[in-house]
Design a protein around this motif. Structure first.
Motif, PDB file in Angstrom:
ATOM      1  N   GLN A 129       0.942  -1.229   0.075  1.00  0.00           N
ATOM      2  CA  GLN A 129      -0.099   0.011  -0.117  1.00  0.00           C
ATOM      3  C   GLN A 129       0.720   1.304  -0.161  1.00  0.00           C
ATOM      4  OE1 GLN A 129      -2.931   1.758   3.302  1.00  0.00           O
ATOM      5  NE2 GLN A 129      -3.801  -0.033   2.039  1.00  0.00           N
ATOM      6  N   ILE A 130       0.514   2.379  -1.030  1.00  0.00           N
ATOM      7  CA  ILE A 130       1.071   3.442  -0.647  1.00  0.00           C
ATOM      8  C   ILE A 130       0.188   4.717  -0.351  1.00  0.00           C
ATOM      9  CG2 ILE A 130       2.263   5.425  -2.556  1.00  0.00           C
ATOM     10  CD1 ILE A 130       3.794   2.620  -2.401  1.00  0.00           C
ATOM     11  N   ILE A 146       3.057   5.428  -9.373  1.00  0.00           N
ATOM     12  CA  ILE A 146       1.994   4.213  -9.102  1.00  0.00           C
ATOM     13  C   ILE A 146       2.026   3.444 -10.400  1.00  0.00           C
ATOM     14  CG2 ILE A 146      -0.401   3.357  -8.826  1.00  0.00           C
ATOM     15  CD1 ILE A 146       0.569   4.616  -6.428  1.00  0.00           C
ATOM     16  N   GLU A 147       1.847   3.964 -11.517  1.00  0.00           N
ATOM     17  CA  GLU A 147       2.127   2.915 -12.771  1.00  0.00           C
ATOM     18  C   GLU A 147       3.404   2.115 -12.765  1.00  0.00           C
ATOM     19  OE1 GLU A 147      -0.032   2.731 -15.226  1.00  0.00           O
ATOM     20  OE2 GLU A 147      -1.632   4.160 -14.766  1.00  0.00           O
ATOM     21  N   VAL A 148       4.531   2.998 -12.323  1.00  0.00           N
ATOM     22  CA  VAL A 148       5.793   2.304 -12.603  1.00  0.00           C
ATOM     23  C   VAL A 148       6.124   1.433 -11.514  1.00  0.00           C
ATOM     24  CG1 VAL A 148       8.418   2.742 -12.415  1.00  0.00           C
ATOM     25  CG2 VAL A 148       6.980   4.441 -13.489  1.00  0.00           C
ATOM     26  N   LYS A 171     -10.554  16.062 -10.888  1.00  0.00           N
ATOM     27  CA  LYS A 171      -9.500  17.084 -11.088  1.00  0.00           C
ATOM     28  C   LYS A 171      -8.076  16.421 -10.426  1.00  0.00           C
ATOM     29  CE  LYS A 171     -12.087  21.287 -10.898  1.00  0.00           C
ATOM     30  NZ  LYS A 171     -12.099  22.561  -9.971  1.00  0.00           N
ATOM     31  N   THR A 172      -8.519  15.611  -9.528  1.00  0.00           N
ATOM     32  CA  THR A 172      -7.152  14.839  -8.645  1.00  0.00           C
ATOM     33  C   THR A 172      -6.720  13.578  -9.376  1.00  0.00           C
ATOM     34  OG1 THR A 172      -8.711  13.738  -7.152  1.00  0.00           O
ATOM     35  CG2 THR A 172      -7.697  15.923  -6.484  1.00  0.00           C
ATOM     36  N   LYS A 173      -7.719  13.033 -10.045  1.00  0.00           N
ATOM     37  CA  LYS A 173      -7.700  11.755 -10.741  1.00  0.00           C
ATOM     38  C   LYS A 173      -7.466  10.643  -9.976  1.00  0.00           C
ATOM     39  CE  LYS A 173      -7.202  13.858 -14.760  1.00  0.00           C
ATOM     40  NZ  LYS A 173      -8.492  14.147 -15.627  1.00  0.00           N
ATOM     41  N   ILE A 174      -7.516   9.408 -10.402  1.00  0.00           N
ATOM     42  CA  ILE A 174      -7.673   8.140  -9.633  1.00  0.00           C
ATOM     43  C   ILE A 174      -6.174   7.387 -10.128  1.00  0.00           C
ATOM     44  CG2 ILE A 174      -8.775   5.923  -9.446  1.00  0.00           C
ATOM     45  CD1 ILE A 174     -11.488   7.579 -10.247  1.00  0.00           C
ATOM     46  N   PRO A 175      -5.562   7.064  -9.065  1.00  0.00           N
ATOM     47  CA  PRO A 175      -4.385   6.169  -9.225  1.00  0.00           C
ATOM     48  C   PRO A 175      -4.668   4.608  -9.765  1.00  0.00           C
ATOM     49  CG  PRO A 175      -4.817   6.386  -7.017  1.00  0.00           C
ATOM     50  CD  PRO A 175      -5.666   7.340  -7.732  1.00  0.00           C
ATOM     51  N   ASN A 176      -3.789   4.478 -10.676  1.00  0.00           N
ATOM     52  CA  ASN A 176      -4.119   2.876 -11.237  1.00  0.00           C
ATOM     53  C   ASN A 176      -3.705   1.879 -10.216  1.00  0.00           C
ATOM     54  OD1 ASN A 176      -4.629   0.759 -13.202  1.00  0.00           O
ATOM     55  ND2 ASN A 176      -2.684   1.134 -14.030  1.00  0.00           N
ATOM     56  N   VAL A 177      -4.593   1.551  -9.288  1.00  0.00           N
ATOM     57  CA  VAL A 177      -4.375   0.713  -8.222  1.00  0.00           C
ATOM     58  C   VAL A 177      -5.506  -0.372  -8.332  1.00  0.00           C
ATOM     59  CG1 VAL A 177      -2.784   2.153  -6.636  1.00  0.00           C
ATOM     60  CG2 VAL A 177      -5.329   2.062  -6.400  1.00  0.00           C
TER      61      VAL A 177
END
Length: 334
Positions: A129-130, A146-148, A171-177
């Protein structure tokens, strides 16, 4: 007989579904030395806890070079082999704000350090978890990180999510998790006024309706910690951890002036902190009724029930503020 059998079958299925729908109880462990007290072991056993989220280290900036560095890595004095361990890395937002940040290098070093800790302590993990409260200014670096990191680790990846990131996700976007954990606390500003910055029902209400629109699956983290806002001349001079009302009520140096405020009667040292006469301590703590209120509010505003509720954090001081069955009562609200 067939009707009776059908009725019994329906009841069985109903019971099974309701049982499976109840979230499991997990905990964050946020200390630099991993070793359970007897109280902590007792709570883990009573609540049949199988998963622990362990803060492995923070990532901050070196004061001179301004390069990312690991801070206060965890040290194990006992092996957590009976639990499913999720390493958590807290990344300070100022790291992601660096305009020339080498994101690939940071992701590689972060993963390598997690693997070193796991290898040294014979820990295997399926999830990492980040934890980062990214902002509009840091989102590009964070999302790339997150992608890397996901490609490197090849494990399930989760991320902590704040309320503002849910409401303004376009606006803040969603991390690819694979999933997120909504940190349902630290909602307000730390200030001398009467607002509880850890949890405030009115503040939470502003965000609840956004949950049904959020595309990422969420579990939830609930607060079980307390602190005191140290006020001098109507200005905040610091946060004092591991202080609650009951501790101050027993100390003759402090006088309770309201349900949440204590006045320093005479200058003194407490837990290594100096308090001047007439300083104020504003207690911010979470009661069982607050935890139940959080659960009920969330339950009414979710598209999908959470699999687990993670309580922050597993510490004897925190646990002593709650009755034996508190955590089971909270998850039963879902």
């Amino acid at each position: 007989m067939s009707k009776r059998f059908f009725s019994i079958l329906c009841l069985f299925l109903l019971f099974a579904c309701s049982k499976n729908d109840t979230p499991t109880i997990s905990f964050y462990y946020w200390k630099t030395i991993f070793k359970f007290s007897e109280k902590e072991k007792e709570v883990l056993e009573e609540n049949k806890v199988k998963k622990l989220y362990l803060r492995y280290f923070d990532i901050g900036l070196h004061p001179e070079s301004k390069l990312p560095i690991p801070i206060s890595p965890i040290r194990f004095e006992e092996n957590p082999k009976q639990y499913q361990i999720v390493p958590v890395v807290f990344i300070q937002n100022k790291v992601m704000l660096q305009p020339k940040l080498d994101v690939k290098d940071l992701a590689q070093k972060t993963f390598d350090f997690i693997e070193q800790i796991n290898s040294k302590n014979k820990i295997t993990c399926q999830e990492i978890q980040i934890d980062c409260d990214w902002s509009l200014e840091s989102k590009n670096n964070y999302l790339k990180f997150i992608e890397v990191f996901k490609q490197l680790s090849k494990k399930k990846l989760s991320a902590t999510i704040r309320l503002h990131q849910v409401k303004y996700f376009k606006k803040t976007k969603i991390p690819n998790v694979d999933s997120g954990v909504l940190m349902y606390y630290n909602m307000g500003t730390i200030a001398p006024d009467s607002l509880n910055s850890i949890y405030d029902h009115k503040v939470a209400a502003r965000y609840l309706k956004s949950l049904k629109k959020y595309p990422l699956y969420l579990d939830f983290a609930f607060p079980i910690y307390s602190w005191a806002v140290h006020i001098r001349n109507n200005k905040v001079v610091g946060l004092r951890s591991k202080i609650n009302s009951s501790a101050l009520e027993k100390d003759s140096n402090f006088e309770k002036t309201s349900p949440i405020f204590f006045r320093v009667k005479q200058s003194n040292y407490k837990n290594g902190v100096f308090y001047e006469e007439n300083d104020l301590l504003k207690i911010e703590e979470i009661k069982t009724k607050d935890l139940k209120e959080m659960a009920k509010d969330l339950e009414e505003n979710l598209m999908e029930k959470p699999n687990e509720i993670i309580f922050y954090d597993l510490d004897e001081f925190n646990l002593n503020n709650y009755e034996k069955n508190t955590f089971k009562q909270v998850i039963s609200c879902f």
